[in-house]
Design an enzyme around this catalytic site. Sequence first.
Site, PDB file in Angstrom:
ATOM      1  N   ILE A 158       0.830  -1.201   0.000  1.00  0.00           N
ATOM      2  CA  ILE A 158       0.000   0.000   0.000  1.00  0.00           C
ATOM      3  C   ILE A 158       0.864   1.249   0.000  1.00  0.00           C
ATOM      4  O   ILE A 158       0.511   2.273  -0.610  1.00  0.00           O
ATOM      5  CB  ILE A 158      -0.982  -0.003   1.198  1.00  0.00           C
ATOM      6  CG1 ILE A 158      -2.059   1.085   1.025  1.00  0.00           C
ATOM      7  CG2 ILE A 158      -0.246   0.163   2.512  1.00  0.00           C
ATOM      8  CD1 ILE A 158      -2.997   0.839  -0.116  1.00  0.00           C
ATOM      9  N   LYS A 176      -5.973   3.435   7.538  1.00  0.00           N
ATOM     10  CA  LYS A 176      -7.161   2.803   8.119  1.00  0.00           C
ATOM     11  C   LYS A 176      -6.922   1.315   8.374  1.00  0.00           C
ATOM     12  O   LYS A 176      -6.109   0.694   7.665  1.00  0.00           O
ATOM     13  CB  LYS A 176      -8.387   3.021   7.213  1.00  0.00           C
ATOM     14  CG  LYS A 176      -8.276   2.341   5.834  1.00  0.00           C
ATOM     15  CD  LYS A 176      -8.719   0.893   5.863  1.00  0.00           C
ATOM     16  CE  LYS A 176      -8.343   0.155   4.618  1.00  0.00           C
ATOM     17  NZ  LYS A 176      -8.638  -1.286   4.687  1.00  0.00           N
TER      18      LYS A 176
END
Length: 307
Positions: free
Chosen positions: A13, A89
């Site tokens: 990510i 998150k």
Amino acid sequence: MAEKLALVGIGKIARDQHIPAIGANPDWSLEAAVSRHATVEGIDHFETLDALLETRPDITTVSLAIPPQPRFAYAAAALRAGRNVMLEKPPGQSLAECYALEALAKENGVTIFATWHSRHADCVPDLKAWLAERTLKKLTITWKEDVRLWHPGQEWIWEPGGMGVFDPGINALSILTEILPHPVHLSGATLEFPENRDTPIAARLEFADPSGAPMTADFDWRQEGPQTWNIEIDTDRGSARLSLGGERLEIDGALVKQGANHEYANLYARMAALVKAGESDMDLSPMIHVCDAFSLGKRVVTAPFHY
């Protein structure tokens, strides 16, 4: 002058989203990376956050792109060192951790930002504005993907605090809590746990809407082939369908907007604005729904899962 930033956790990510978004934003200068196993060419590398904090007092902001289980300790150390903190998150593995971090940021006079990248997808503001002028009649979330594709070999998501299927499912909940003109709460849930795992592979949620509109969410990590990230809404004046995780919006069956992948660019723009204003954003409403699902959910044991 650009704020100096360090990125903690150099995984998929980080390379796919964080690093390109930081590089494209003139408000930020990526100065250092913290990782035990990976480096980023052209910037300082540290194996521990403590080493970074001690060696680079000029770095004002730390962005954490690591799993939720160790995140509290990292975030707390950065906040106590007077650094702004940006949280991937989910912002933590429990609500108590998140509230504690919010208090630490306030105590140390720095910014903290609990990011919800799907909330910043291109079509979410359009759907929010459309829904604000209508009465909700029904809402259905279908969020199904292949865990082998998106989390290959990542065992942390199956461990306590990893959240299982709620790792992607919380993205849908972040959109839900953004677009609704009024809050809702969870009224029931069924969670499917593989017999060899500690977190769920599928979940079915039901929400209590003040106006009585049926509202459900269906999350599943076993989907093969095309991946599904849809929110379908019926109102007193038409219907809407948000798909591709927030990048495509149809109204009454007609395409009205096709966005692109700007979520992380929008997150770093938001973080820059918060730092300049000396403010924080720790909206935990998506996390509350997840915690309520674990509290209210009926547990169903399913077949073991293996990569």
